[in-house]
Design a protein around this motif. Structure first.
Motif, PDB file in Angstrom:
ATOM      1  N   VAL A 199       0.702  -1.135   0.072  1.00 12.16           N
ATOM      2  CA  VAL A 199      -0.073  -0.096  -0.011  1.00 12.16           C
ATOM      3  C   VAL A 199       0.685   1.322  -0.004  1.00 12.16           C
ATOM      4  N   GLU A 200       1.743   1.042   0.784  1.00 11.34           N
ATOM      5  CA  GLU A 200       2.469   2.488   0.946  1.00 11.34           C
ATOM      6  C   GLU A 200       4.133   2.617   0.118  1.00 11.34           C
ATOM      7  N   THR A 201       4.236   1.521  -0.538  1.00  4.39           N
ATOM      8  CA  THR A 201       5.429   1.704  -1.461  1.00  4.39           C
ATOM      9  C   THR A 201       5.175   1.257  -2.764  1.00  4.39           C
ATOM     10  N   GLN A 202       6.259   1.407  -3.875  1.00  5.90           N
ATOM     11  CA  GLN A 202       6.196   1.093  -4.879  1.00  5.90           C
ATOM     12  C   GLN A 202       7.114  -0.256  -5.300  1.00  5.90           C
ATOM     13  N   LEU A 203       7.513  -0.973  -4.288  1.00  7.81           N
ATOM     14  CA  LEU A 203       8.200  -2.196  -4.422  1.00  7.81           C
ATOM     15  C   LEU A 203       7.883  -3.131  -5.164  1.00  7.81           C
ATOM     16  N   PRO A 204       8.450  -3.779  -6.020  1.00  2.00           N
ATOM     17  CA  PRO A 204       7.915  -5.077  -6.897  1.00  2.00           C
ATOM     18  C   PRO A 204       7.391  -5.849  -5.824  1.00  2.00           C
ATOM     19  N   VAL A 205       6.257  -6.720  -6.037  1.00  2.00           N
ATOM     20  CA  VAL A 205       5.804  -7.783  -5.300  1.00  2.00           C
ATOM     21  C   VAL A 205       6.780  -8.929  -4.871  1.00  2.00           C
ATOM     22  N   SER A 206       7.492  -9.207  -5.887  1.00  2.00           N
ATOM     23  CA  SER A 206       8.589 -10.253  -5.294  1.00  2.00           C
ATOM     24  C   SER A 206       9.717  -9.598  -4.254  1.00  2.00           C
ATOM     25  N   GLN A 207       9.857  -8.317  -4.334  1.00  2.00           N
ATOM     26  CA  GLN A 207      10.699  -7.737  -3.240  1.00  2.00           C
ATOM     27  C   GLN A 207      10.010  -7.693  -2.042  1.00  2.00           C
ATOM     28  N   VAL A 208       8.676  -7.137  -1.963  1.00  2.00           N
ATOM     29  CA  VAL A 208       7.821  -7.209  -0.662  1.00  2.00           C
ATOM     30  C   VAL A 208       7.780  -8.704   0.021  1.00  2.00           C
ATOM     31  N   TYR A 210      10.054 -11.119  -0.328  1.00  2.00           N
ATOM     32  CA  TYR A 210      11.461 -11.372   0.492  1.00  2.00           C
ATOM     33  C   TYR A 210      11.802 -10.559   1.564  1.00  2.00           C
ATOM     34  N   GLN A 211      11.312  -9.181   1.675  1.00  2.00           N
ATOM     35  CA  GLN A 211      11.591  -8.368   2.580  1.00  2.00           C
ATOM     36  C   GLN A 211      10.728  -8.720   3.905  1.00  2.00           C
ATOM     37  N   CYS A 212       9.613  -9.500   3.667  1.00  2.00           N
ATOM     38  CA  CYS A 212       8.601  -9.723   4.847  1.00  2.00           C
ATOM     39  C   CYS A 212       8.890 -11.417   5.135  1.00  2.00           C
ATOM     40  N   GLY A 213      10.050 -11.992   4.824  1.00  2.00           N
ATOM     41  CA  GLY A 213      10.271 -13.280   5.292  1.00  2.00           C
ATOM     42  C   GLY A 213       9.906 -14.441   4.535  1.00  2.00           C
ATOM     43  N   PHE A 214       9.283 -14.305   3.216  1.00  2.00           N
ATOM     44  CA  PHE A 214       8.926 -15.343   2.304  1.00  2.00           C
ATOM     45  C   PHE A 214      10.002 -15.609   1.296  1.00  2.00           C
ATOM     46  N   ALA A 215      10.537 -16.744   1.194  1.00  2.00           N
ATOM     47  CA  ALA A 215      11.480 -17.091   0.269  1.00  2.00           C
ATOM     48  C   ALA A 215      10.916 -17.394  -1.146  1.00  2.00           C
ATOM     49  N   GLU A 216       9.589 -17.696  -1.339  1.00  2.00           N
ATOM     50  CA  GLU A 216       8.950 -17.872  -2.627  1.00  2.00           C
ATOM     51  C   GLU A 216       8.088 -16.831  -2.830  1.00  2.00           C
ATOM     52  N   PRO A 217       7.897 -16.141  -4.005  1.00  2.00           N
ATOM     53  CA  PRO A 217       6.842 -15.223  -4.294  1.00  2.00           C
ATOM     54  C   PRO A 217       5.397 -15.988  -4.309  1.00  2.00           C
ATOM     55  N   SER A 218       5.648 -16.984  -5.012  1.00  2.00           N
ATOM     56  CA  SER A 218       4.304 -17.802  -5.335  1.00  2.00           C
ATOM     57  C   SER A 218       3.769 -18.271  -4.381  1.00  2.00           C
ATOM     58  N   TYR A 219       4.572 -18.608  -3.037  1.00  2.00           N
ATOM     59  CA  TYR A 219       3.852 -19.014  -1.954  1.00  2.00           C
ATOM     60  C   TYR A 219       3.221 -17.803  -1.239  1.00  2.00           C
ATOM     61  N   PHE A 220       3.919 -16.815  -1.254  1.00  2.00           N
ATOM     62  CA  PHE A 220       3.669 -15.707  -0.640  1.00  2.00           C
ATOM     63  C   PHE A 220       2.172 -14.980  -1.141  1.00  2.00           C
ATOM     64  N   SER A 221       2.052 -15.070  -2.442  1.00  2.00           N
ATOM     65  CA  SER A 221       0.830 -14.853  -3.071  1.00  2.00           C
ATOM     66  C   SER A 221      -0.392 -15.668  -2.673  1.00  2.00           C
ATOM     67  N   LYS A 222       0.167 -16.940  -2.647  1.00  2.00           N
ATOM     68  CA  LYS A 222      -1.141 -18.011  -2.155  1.00  2.00           C
ATOM     69  C   LYS A 222      -1.521 -17.685  -0.731  1.00  2.00           C
ATOM     70  N   GLN A 223      -0.425 -17.440   0.022  1.00  2.00           N
ATOM     71  CA  GLN A 223      -0.863 -17.316   1.404  1.00  2.00           C
ATOM     72  C   GLN A 223      -1.460 -15.915   1.498  1.00  2.00           C
ATOM     73  N   PHE A 224      -1.212 -14.805   0.981  1.00  2.00           N
ATOM     74  CA  PHE A 224      -1.640 -13.510   0.931  1.00  2.00           C
ATOM     75  C   PHE A 224      -3.379 -13.485   0.506  1.00  2.00           C
ATOM     76  N   LYS A 225      -3.360 -14.202  -0.618  1.00  2.00           N
ATOM     77  CA  LYS A 225      -5.049 -14.474  -1.145  1.00  2.00           C
ATOM     78  C   LYS A 225      -5.848 -15.112   0.070  1.00  2.00           C
ATOM     79  N   ARG A 226      -5.182 -16.275   0.682  1.00  2.00           N
ATOM     80  CA  ARG A 226      -6.130 -16.910   1.655  1.00  2.00           C
ATOM     81  C   ARG A 226      -6.298 -15.986   2.713  1.00  2.00           C
ATOM     82  N   LEU A 227      -5.565 -15.245   3.063  1.00  2.00           N
ATOM     83  CA  LEU A 227      -5.856 -14.421   4.343  1.00  2.00           C
ATOM     84  C   LEU A 227      -6.570 -13.068   3.893  1.00  2.00           C
ATOM     85  N   PHE A 228      -6.355 -12.545   2.887  1.00  2.00           N
ATOM     86  CA  PHE A 228      -6.929 -10.873   2.311  1.00  2.00           C
ATOM     87  C   PHE A 228      -8.015 -11.103   1.316  1.00  2.00           C
TER      88      PHE A 228
END
Length: 241
Positions: A199-208, A210-228
């Motif tokens: 929301v607050e930055t223009q960082l690429p999704v993959s960089q977001v 990694y910075q939040c502790g997710f090693a795989e962007p695809s796993y991050f996207s899956k978990q993000f959709k499950r919660l939000f």
């Protein structure tokens, strides 16, 4: 006098005015577009205002940080879809801008014909309720550690050591007080922080990711959709659109 007749004579305004008698309770009513229709005095002051007129028909986007507003409005949508929030423990900001423990409950609001017309909810600041706060103290150290170190690997053993508990005892306390395991809480904290960066930055999704502790962007996207309910790229489109 019958119960229904009595309630009609009392009137809704008199009933909801009772929430002004409880100083540590935030109470609000919203329509289906998440616009404020009512809030008790404590809720109004918590948002930084003095009277209901100043927040009437406004949404959380008018007085909350953008990433938190997305959370509140998303909660409203989920509640109207059948999700019930009951005594959910969460860290949030007090009216002084400090982080504190709160307990929140939200429910759908229906008219006499059963049509969904909005939501209502209550939030209680646990610092003013010593018994409830004493329960939270049991997991305070590991929770604060997770919120400060979410960006790196966190082992359950180190959390147990911080709390001076065995791993099994720590997991039981998380289940009891937060209704989730330590790993689930770590994941949710990472996702909350990821949403803030989206929301607050223009960082690429993959960089977001990694910075939040997710090693795989695809796993991050899956978990993000499950919660939000949406993938990160969809949230970005909503913001930019």
């Amino acid at each position: 006098m019958e119960r229904t007749e009595f309630l009609h004579k009392v009137g809704v305004n008199q009933l909801i005015a009772a929430f002004d008698l409880i100083p540590d309770i935030l109470f609000w009513v919203k329509d289906t577009d998440s616009r404020i229709l009512h809030g008790n005095q404590h809720f109004i002051e918590h948002q930084g205002f003095r009277s209901l007129d100043q927040i009437l028909f406004k949404t959380d986007f008018d007085f909350s940080p953008k990433h938190l507003a997305f959370q509140y409005v998303n909660d409203d949508k989920r509640v109207m879809q059948g999700y019930v929030v009951t005594d959910r423990l969460e860290l949030n900001y007090t009216d002084r801008g400090e982080l504190g423990w709160f307990s929140t409950s939200k429910h759908v609001l229906k008219d006499e014909q059963g049509k969904i017309i909005g939501t209502y909810g209550v939030t209680r600041h646990l610092q003013k309720t010593s018994k409830a706060l004493s329960h939270v103290k049991a997991i305070e150290a590991p929770v604060e550690y997770i919120r400060s170190h979410f960006h790196r690997h966190i082992g359950i053993e180190e959390l147990a050591e911080l709390a001076h508990l065995s791993v099994s005892a720590l997991e039981r306390r998380f289940k009891k007080h937060l209704a989730k395991t330590p790993n689930q809480y770590i994941n949710e904290v990472r996702l909350e922080n990821a949403r803030k960066l989206l929301v607050e930055t223009q960082l690429p999704v993959s960089q977001v990711a990694y910075q939040c502790g997710f090693a795989e962007p695809s796993y991050f996207s899956k978990q993000f959709k499950r919660l939000f309910g949406d993938v990160p790229s969809k949230l970005r489109e909503t913001i930019e659109g």
